[in-house]
Design an enzyme around this catalytic site. Structure first.
Site, PDB file in Angstrom:
ATOM      1  N   ARG A  88      23.498  81.383  57.153  1.00 27.97           N
ATOM      2  CA  ARG A  88      23.843  82.305  56.045  1.00 27.97           C
ATOM      3  C   ARG A  88      23.900  83.651  56.417  1.00 27.97           C
ATOM      4  O   ARG A  88      24.383  84.588  55.373  1.00 27.97           O
ATOM      5  CB  ARG A  88      22.471  82.259  55.257  1.00 27.97           C
ATOM      6  N   ARG A 167      19.926  86.857  44.316  1.00 31.30           N
ATOM      7  CA  ARG A 167      20.568  85.904  45.354  1.00 31.30           C
ATOM      8  C   ARG A 167      22.159  85.709  45.323  1.00 31.30           C
ATOM      9  O   ARG A 167      22.743  85.645  46.342  1.00 31.30           O
ATOM     10  CB  ARG A 167      20.112  84.318  44.907  1.00 31.30           C
TER      11      ARG A 167
HETATM   12  P1  ADP Z   1      20.270  77.205  47.187  1.00 30.57           P
HETATM   13  O1  ADP Z   1      20.218  75.743  47.199  1.00 30.57           O
HETATM   14  O2  ADP Z   1      20.027  77.926  45.834  1.00 30.57           O
HETATM   15  O3  ADP Z   1      21.513  77.600  47.888  1.00 30.57           O
HETATM   16  P2  ADP Z   1      18.040  77.088  49.498  1.00 30.57           P
HETATM   17  O4  ADP Z   1      17.407  76.309  48.925  1.00 30.57           O
HETATM   18  O5  ADP Z   1      19.296  76.890  50.447  1.00 30.57           O
HETATM   19  O6  ADP Z   1      18.980  77.631  48.046  1.00 30.57           O
HETATM   20  O7  ADP Z   1      17.482  78.491  49.599  1.00 30.57           O
HETATM   21  C1  ADP Z   1      16.321  79.180  48.918  1.00 30.57           C
HETATM   22  C2  ADP Z   1      15.790  80.321  49.848  1.00 30.57           C
HETATM   23  O8  ADP Z   1      15.410  79.926  51.055  1.00 30.57           O
HETATM   24  C3  ADP Z   1      17.054  81.364  50.060  1.00 30.57           C
HETATM   25  O9  ADP Z   1      17.379  82.138  48.760  1.00 30.57           O
HETATM   26  C4  ADP Z   1      16.409  82.243  51.238  1.00 30.57           C
HETATM   27  O10 ADP Z   1      15.433  83.195  50.539  1.00 30.57           O
HETATM   28  C5  ADP Z   1      15.938  81.132  51.938  1.00 30.57           C
HETATM   29  N1  ADP Z   1      16.863  80.684  52.972  1.00 30.57           N
HETATM   30  C6  ADP Z   1      17.335  79.405  52.980  1.00 30.57           C
HETATM   31  N2  ADP Z   1      18.053  79.126  53.865  1.00 30.57           N
HETATM   32  C7  ADP Z   1      18.188  80.348  54.445  1.00 30.57           C
HETATM   33  C8  ADP Z   1      18.960  80.925  55.752  1.00 30.57           C
HETATM   34  N3  ADP Z   1      19.653  80.164  56.512  1.00 30.57           N
HETATM   35  N4  ADP Z   1      18.654  82.282  56.015  1.00 30.57           N
HETATM   36  C9  ADP Z   1      17.786  83.034  55.180  1.00 30.57           C
HETATM   37  N5  ADP Z   1      17.193  82.490  54.192  1.00 30.57           N
HETATM   38  C10 ADP Z   1      17.289  81.160  54.081  1.00 30.57           C
END
Ligand code: ADP
Ligand code: ADP
Ligand code: ZN
Length: 210
Positions: A88, A167
């Site tokens: 990310r 987000r």
């Molecule tokens: P979504 O499905 O809405 O894209 P995720 O379930 O992938 O969200 O992620 C939820 C939260 O977990 C993110 O908003 C972040 O806080 C954290 N997170 C997930 N993946 C990462 C990553 N690769 N780097 C940093 N934070 C992460």
């Protein structure tokens, strides 16, 4: 085959990962799911991540990169995997390179900010297996229990509209630049996220040549 599913929160990465990992018979590695499980169990990683996740900010690179490094070294990842929600940030992508991981394709699922807000307000998650549903667009039989395992559906705290706005900002400022990073390597394939779930699956499989 090592695949990255890329896109804003709510684009449909998790939904497509659930379907495609069965078709390709490779596991999905979702940093969001691992972090939610760690938070639920109150592990040291979970305690570190909680404040960031609940504020709609990114968990520090070192924390998520360590999770990925451990997970990808497990035997079931030997024949490939789908990365959902990782990398990310550019440093996370560089860390993946430094681990010697070769990415075959980056599937970018595109969706406008308006559609994202609408989707996330009605997203529900199985509290047991983590499957993703939508009250209107991808309902379960009773919209109370999971169709896959019978677990009770929950609402993610960070799907609250105020946190969603944060987000989205985080996505545009820190994650979207990765598209240029992978474009320069010729790996990005774009699919529209506003089609139906089966249509998107078809487009992804066509892009992968499977
Ligand atoms: P979504 O499905 O809405 O894209 P995720 O379930 O992938 O969200 O992620 C939820 C939260 O977990 C993110 O908003 C972040 O806080 C954290 N997170 C997930 N993946 C990462 C990553 N690769 N780097 C940093 N934070 C992460
Ligand atoms: P992400 O992992 O990218 O954050 P999800 O796969 O959890 O996204 O999908 C976000 C929400 O939108 C969920 O409620 C999901 O059921 C729903 N959804 C996913 N794909 C579609 C689609 N093509 N059309 C309508 N709703 C969808
Ligand atoms: Zn379930």
């Amino acid at each position: 085959m090592n695949i990255i599913l890329f896109g804003p929160p709510g684009a449909g990465k998790g939904t497509q990962a659930e379907i495609i990992c069965q078709k390709l018979n490779i596991p999905t590695v979702s940093t969001g799911a691992v972090l939610r499980e760690a938070m639920k169990n109150g592990t040291p990683t979970g305690l570190k991540a909680k404040q960031y996740v609940e504020a709609g900010e990114l968990v520090p690179d070192a924390v998520v990169t360590a999770i990925i490094k451990d997970r990808l070294s497990e035997p079931d990842c030997a024949n490939g995997y789908i990365l959902d929600g990782f990398p990310r940030t550019i440093p996370q992508a560089e860390a993946l390179d430094a681990m010697g991981v070769k990415i075959d394709a980056v599937l970018s699922i595109e969706l406008s900010d308006e559609e994202i807000v609408n989707r996330l307000s009605n997203r529900r998650l199985c509290g047991v297996c983590g499957a993703s549903y939508h009250l209107l667009y991808n309902p379960t039989k009773d919209n109370v229990h999971c169709d896959k395992c019978g677990g009770e559906l929950i609402t993610r705290k960070d799907d609250d509209p105020k946190v969603v706005m944060n987000r989205l900002d985080t996505y545009h400022s820190q994650t979207e630049p990765l598209k240029a990073f992978y474009n320069a390597k010729g790996l990005v394939k774009t699919v529209s996220g506003s089609d139906t779930i089966p249509e998107i699956t078809r487009h992804i499989l066509a892009e992968l040549g499977t």
